[in-house]
Design an enzyme around this catalytic site. Structure first.
Site, PDB file in Angstrom:
ATOM      1  N   SER A 117       1.997   6.016  -4.046  1.00 34.18           N
ATOM      2  CA  SER A 117       1.835   5.818  -2.594  1.00 34.18           C
ATOM      3  C   SER A 117       0.368   6.009  -2.226  1.00 34.18           C
ATOM      4  CB  SER A 117       2.668   6.866  -1.845  1.00 34.18           C
ATOM      5  OG  SER A 117       2.332   6.895  -0.471  1.00 34.18           O
TER       6      SER A 117
ATOM      7  N   TYR B  57       5.090  15.648  -0.441  1.00 33.03           N
ATOM      8  CA  TYR B  57       5.281  14.249  -0.855  1.00 33.03           C
ATOM      9  C   TYR B  57       4.011  13.685  -1.508  1.00 33.03           C
ATOM     10  CZ  TYR B  57       5.989   9.203  -0.394  1.00 33.03           C
ATOM     11  OH  TYR B  57       6.085   7.862  -0.649  1.00 33.03           O
TER      12      TYR B  57
HETATM   13  N1  LIG Z   1       8.635   2.421   1.904  1.00 30.71           N
HETATM   14  C1  LIG Z   1       7.434   2.959   2.046  1.00 30.71           C
HETATM   15  O1  LIG Z   1       6.830   2.932   3.148  1.00 30.71           O
HETATM   16  C2  LIG Z   1       6.743   3.563   0.855  1.00 30.71           C
HETATM   17  C3  LIG Z   1       5.359   3.798   0.960  1.00 30.71           C
HETATM   18  C4  LIG Z   1       4.700   4.367  -0.107  1.00 30.71           C
HETATM   19  C5  LIG Z   1       5.394   4.707  -1.252  1.00 30.71           C
HETATM   20  N2  LIG Z   1       6.734   4.467  -1.330  1.00 30.71           N
HETATM   21  C6  LIG Z   1       7.423   4.892  -2.561  1.00 30.71           C
HETATM   22  O2  LIG Z   1       8.108   3.795  -3.131  1.00 30.71           O
HETATM   23  C7  LIG Z   1       9.240   4.279  -3.872  1.00 30.71           C
HETATM   24  C8  LIG Z   1      10.454   3.455  -3.463  1.00 30.71           C
HETATM   25  O3  LIG Z   1      10.706   3.683  -2.090  1.00 30.71           O
HETATM   26  P1  LIG Z   1      11.449   2.623  -1.178  1.00 30.71           P
HETATM   27  O4  LIG Z   1      10.615   2.415   0.009  1.00 30.71           O
HETATM   28  O5  LIG Z   1      11.892   1.472  -1.967  1.00 30.71           O
HETATM   29  O6  LIG Z   1      12.706   3.520  -0.741  1.00 30.71           O
HETATM   30  P2  LIG Z   1      14.245   3.119  -0.510  1.00 30.71           P
HETATM   31  O7  LIG Z   1      14.367   1.827   0.172  1.00 30.71           O
HETATM   32  O8  LIG Z   1      14.852   4.324   0.118  1.00 30.71           O
HETATM   33  O9  LIG Z   1      14.822   2.960  -2.004  1.00 30.71           O
HETATM   34  C9  LIG Z   1      14.831   4.064  -2.862  1.00 30.71           C
HETATM   35  C10 LIG Z   1      15.515   3.670  -4.162  1.00 30.71           C
HETATM   36  O10 LIG Z   1      15.456   4.783  -5.055  1.00 30.71           O
HETATM   37  C11 LIG Z   1      16.779   5.055  -5.538  1.00 30.71           C
HETATM   38  N3  LIG Z   1      16.919   6.471  -5.783  1.00 30.71           N
HETATM   39  C12 LIG Z   1      16.666   7.490  -4.936  1.00 30.71           C
HETATM   40  N4  LIG Z   1      16.967   8.661  -5.495  1.00 30.71           N
HETATM   41  C13 LIG Z   1      17.424   8.391  -6.746  1.00 30.71           C
HETATM   42  C14 LIG Z   1      17.891   9.179  -7.822  1.00 30.71           C
HETATM   43  N5  LIG Z   1      17.986  10.518  -7.736  1.00 30.71           N
HETATM   44  N6  LIG Z   1      18.273   8.563  -8.969  1.00 30.71           N
HETATM   45  C15 LIG Z   1      18.210   7.215  -9.078  1.00 30.71           C
HETATM   46  N7  LIG Z   1      17.766   6.407  -8.096  1.00 30.71           N
HETATM   47  C16 LIG Z   1      17.388   6.999  -6.938  1.00 30.71           C
HETATM   48  C17 LIG Z   1      17.692   4.565  -4.423  1.00 30.71           C
HETATM   49  O11 LIG Z   1      18.965   4.183  -4.916  1.00 30.71           O
HETATM   50  P3  LIG Z   1      20.335   5.032  -4.792  1.00 30.71           P
HETATM   51  O12 LIG Z   1      20.343   5.710  -3.471  1.00 30.71           O
HETATM   52  O13 LIG Z   1      21.375   3.981  -4.987  1.00 30.71           O
HETATM   53  O14 LIG Z   1      20.260   5.961  -5.946  1.00 30.71           O
HETATM   54  C18 LIG Z   1      16.963   3.302  -3.983  1.00 30.71           C
HETATM   55  O15 LIG Z   1      17.293   2.236  -4.823  1.00 30.71           O
HETATM   56  C19 LIG Z   1       9.360   5.769  -3.563  1.00 30.71           C
HETATM   57  O16 LIG Z   1       8.820   6.528  -4.605  1.00 30.71           O
HETATM   58  C20 LIG Z   1       8.499   5.934  -2.321  1.00 30.71           C
HETATM   59  O17 LIG Z   1       7.958   7.225  -2.240  1.00 30.71           O
HETATM   60  C21 LIG Z   1       7.430   3.910  -0.304  1.00 30.71           C
END
Ligand SMILES: NC(=O)c1ccc[n+]([C@@H]2O[C@H](COP(=O)([O-])OP(=O)(O)OC[C@H]3O[C@@H](n4cnc5c(N)ncnc54)[C@H](OP(=O)(O)O)[C@@H]3O)[C@@H](O)[C@H]2O)c1
Length: 267
Positions: A139, A152
């Site tokens: 991130s 975080y």
């Molecule tokens: N969206 C943003 O603005 C943003 C910005 C910067 C960085 N990021 C980073 O990008 C990454 C992905 O985030 P996202 O935005 O795609 O979030 P998201 O839409 O909430 O998706 C998160 C994914 O991670 C899976 N997950 C969560 N906990 C898990 C666990 N214990 N075991 C296996 N799978 C797990 C969830 O699936 P299940 O619930 O089905 O397990 C889901 O598929 C994260 O590390 C986040 O910190 C996001």
């Protein structure tokens, strides 16, 4: 036909990677997340719409036995994985000072520890074959005090530092495996809703689409970049976070201690 293993494939950035790779063609997919039913339905959709075969592994990456099943697939030399996308992750709106240590530890486990473990196993398996690619989703919050009263950014900084340290090393470079850290800014996914962070804390201009993020990230991976910061606005913000005084960044950071209380986090 290459094989890509994508964690966090049931939602958000991981799901966008899987869909993009399926639409592009040339990949079979291994989809990993906890939600088996969502992954099964998604695999069916990829088969029907893109003629892409997708295996499903329902696994909680914070549980050692589940992680073992994913590692076994990742290192299976009979059907080798060429591309690992480590996208599973989460955040909290609960300030660290009000959170339990167990929850803080869980965040570190999913955002950093599990991704490092998968990375190291993939490196060995791919290195043995002389080729492979690994994308670790971190991130821009890894670069400075962008979130206050929160660990975080620290979890993402750990992943970024570990990925850079491996990617620049002569031994890894010689192995033929490429690593890249992807540093998204605010991206429209389920992340905020799951964390309980109100979208109103993010001005409109800051939002990125997951599709755009993935397209830019894969272009950067093909170009051999070690970090990918999609969009010009986040490149500028990242530069300011990396090189500006941290005390100035902290003044405009999101302070979780000052947010209205969020509904309890359930996972
Ligand atoms: N969206 C943003 O603005 C943003 C910005 C910067 C960085 N990021 C980073 O990008 C990454 C992905 O985030 P996202 O935005 O795609 O979030 P998201 O839409 O909430 O998706 C998160 C994914 O991670 C899976 N997950 C969560 N906990 C898990 C666990 N214990 N075991 C296996 N799978 C797990 C969830 O699936 P299940 O619930 O089905 O397990 C889901 O598929 C994260 O590390 C986040 O910190 C996001």
């Amino acid at each position: 036909m290459r094989i890509a293993l994508v964690t966090g494939a049931s939602a958000g950035i991981g799901r966008a990677f899987a869909r993009h790779l399926a639409a592009q063609g040339g990949h079979r997919l291994v989809l990993v997340a906890r939600s088996a039913a969502i992954l099964d339905a998604f695999a069916g959709e990829l088969r029907d719409h893109h003629a892409t075969e997708a295996e499903v592994i329902a696994a909680d990456l914070t549980v050692p036995a589940d992680r073992r099943r994913v590692i076994d697939r990742l290192t299976d030399q009979a059907t080798p994985v060429d591309l690992l996308i480590n996208a599973a992750g989460m955040g909290y709106s609960v300030p660290t000072t009000s959170n339990t240590f167990e929850r803080e530890e869980y965040l570190l486990d999913i955002n950093a520890r599990s991704k490092l473990e998968l990375t190291l196993h993939a490196l060995r398996a791919m290195g043995g074959r002389g080729s492979g690619e690994i994308v670790n989703v971190s991130s821009v919050a890894a670069l400075g005090p962008a979130w206050l009263d929160s660990t975080y950014g620290a979890s993402q900084a750990y992943l970024l530092a570990a990925t850079e340290s491996l990617a620049y090393s002569a031994r890894v470079r010689r192995s033929g495996v490429r690593l890249m850290a992807l540093l998204p800014g605010d991206t429209r996914t389920e992340f905020n809703a799951r964390a309980g962070i109100p979208d109103s804390t993010t001005p409109d201009w800051r939002w990125l689409s997951a599709e755009r993020l993935v397209r830019d990230a894969l272009r950067d991976l093909r170009a051999g970049r070690i970090t990918s910061i999609p969009s010009r606005r986040y490149k500028v913000l990242a530069w300011a976070l990396r090189h500006g005084p941290r005390s100035v960044a902290a003044r405009v950071a999101l302070d979780f201690g000052t947010l209205p209380p969020a509904p309890p986090v359930t996972r």
